[in-house]
Design a protein around this motif. Sequence first.
Motif, PDB file in Angstrom:
ATOM      1  N   ASP A  17      10.972 -11.043   3.942  1.00 33.15           N
ATOM      2  CA  ASP A  17      12.077 -10.864   2.990  1.00 33.15           C
ATOM      3  C   ASP A  17      12.168 -12.043   2.027  1.00 33.15           C
ATOM      4  O   ASP A  17      12.379 -11.867   0.826  1.00 33.15           O
ATOM      5  CB  ASP A  17      13.402 -10.661   3.726  1.00 33.15           C
ATOM      6  N   ARG A  20       9.346 -11.698  -0.437  1.00 23.28           N
ATOM      7  CA  ARG A  20       9.637 -10.663  -1.434  1.00 23.28           C
ATOM      8  C   ARG A  20      10.538 -11.222  -2.534  1.00 23.28           C
ATOM      9  O   ARG A  20      10.283 -11.044  -3.722  1.00 23.28           O
ATOM     10  CB  ARG A  20      10.294  -9.445  -0.808  1.00 23.28           C
ATOM     11  N   GLU A  33       6.638  -3.099  -1.042  1.00 23.84           N
ATOM     12  CA  GLU A  33       6.592  -3.176   0.413  1.00 23.84           C
ATOM     13  C   GLU A  33       5.878  -1.943   0.911  1.00 23.84           C
ATOM     14  O   GLU A  33       6.143  -0.832   0.457  1.00 23.84           O
ATOM     15  CB  GLU A  33       7.993  -3.254   0.996  1.00 23.84           C
ATOM     16  N   ARG A  40       5.398  -3.940   8.459  1.00 26.29           N
ATOM     17  CA  ARG A  40       5.669  -4.162   7.040  1.00 26.29           C
ATOM     18  C   ARG A  40       4.751  -5.213   6.451  1.00 26.29           C
ATOM     19  O   ARG A  40       4.378  -6.168   7.120  1.00 26.29           O
ATOM     20  CB  ARG A  40       7.112  -4.624   6.856  1.00 26.29           C
ATOM     21  N   LEU A  42       3.549  -6.802   2.168  1.00 19.87           N
ATOM     22  CA  LEU A  42       3.807  -6.764   0.738  1.00 19.87           C
ATOM     23  C   LEU A  42       2.493  -6.713  -0.021  1.00 19.87           C
ATOM     24  O   LEU A  42       1.504  -7.312   0.389  1.00 19.87           O
ATOM     25  CB  LEU A  42       4.568  -8.018   0.286  1.00 19.87           C
TER      26      LEU A  42
END
Length: 131
Positions: A17, A20, A33, A40, A42
């Motif tokens: 996070d 991001r 994502e 997860r 990116l």
Amino acid sequence: MIGVTKAYSGFSVDDLDAARGFYGDVLGLTVEETGPAGMRMLNLTLPGGARVFVYPKENHTPATFTILNFEVDDIDRAVDELAGRGVTFARYPGFEADEKGVVRSSGGGEGPAIAWFTDPAGNVVALLSTG
């Protein structure tokens, strides 16, 4: 076979996070994502269309080398803009930096001006002057 495929680089972070937000909001890159819950990751789209894969790693250790280099036309403007967004520029022993944190060649054509900073995971990123 490999000569006709697309290639991309990747690196780990300890907080997806935070990565991001940094790469998307601070640096202004396109960030997607991908992956199912628990997997997860990116995808960063860099200027020029290159892509970089960013993945979370629980026992992440920051890279001790520059993982991304961004060429900019005006390094002073780019440094000022990023500093205004909260980026702190690093200084390393053996490299004389100015008040902004930019290391400039001494006029002997020794290379571009460069300024280093880190992402939230401690990975090293650089701006390089093309002008």
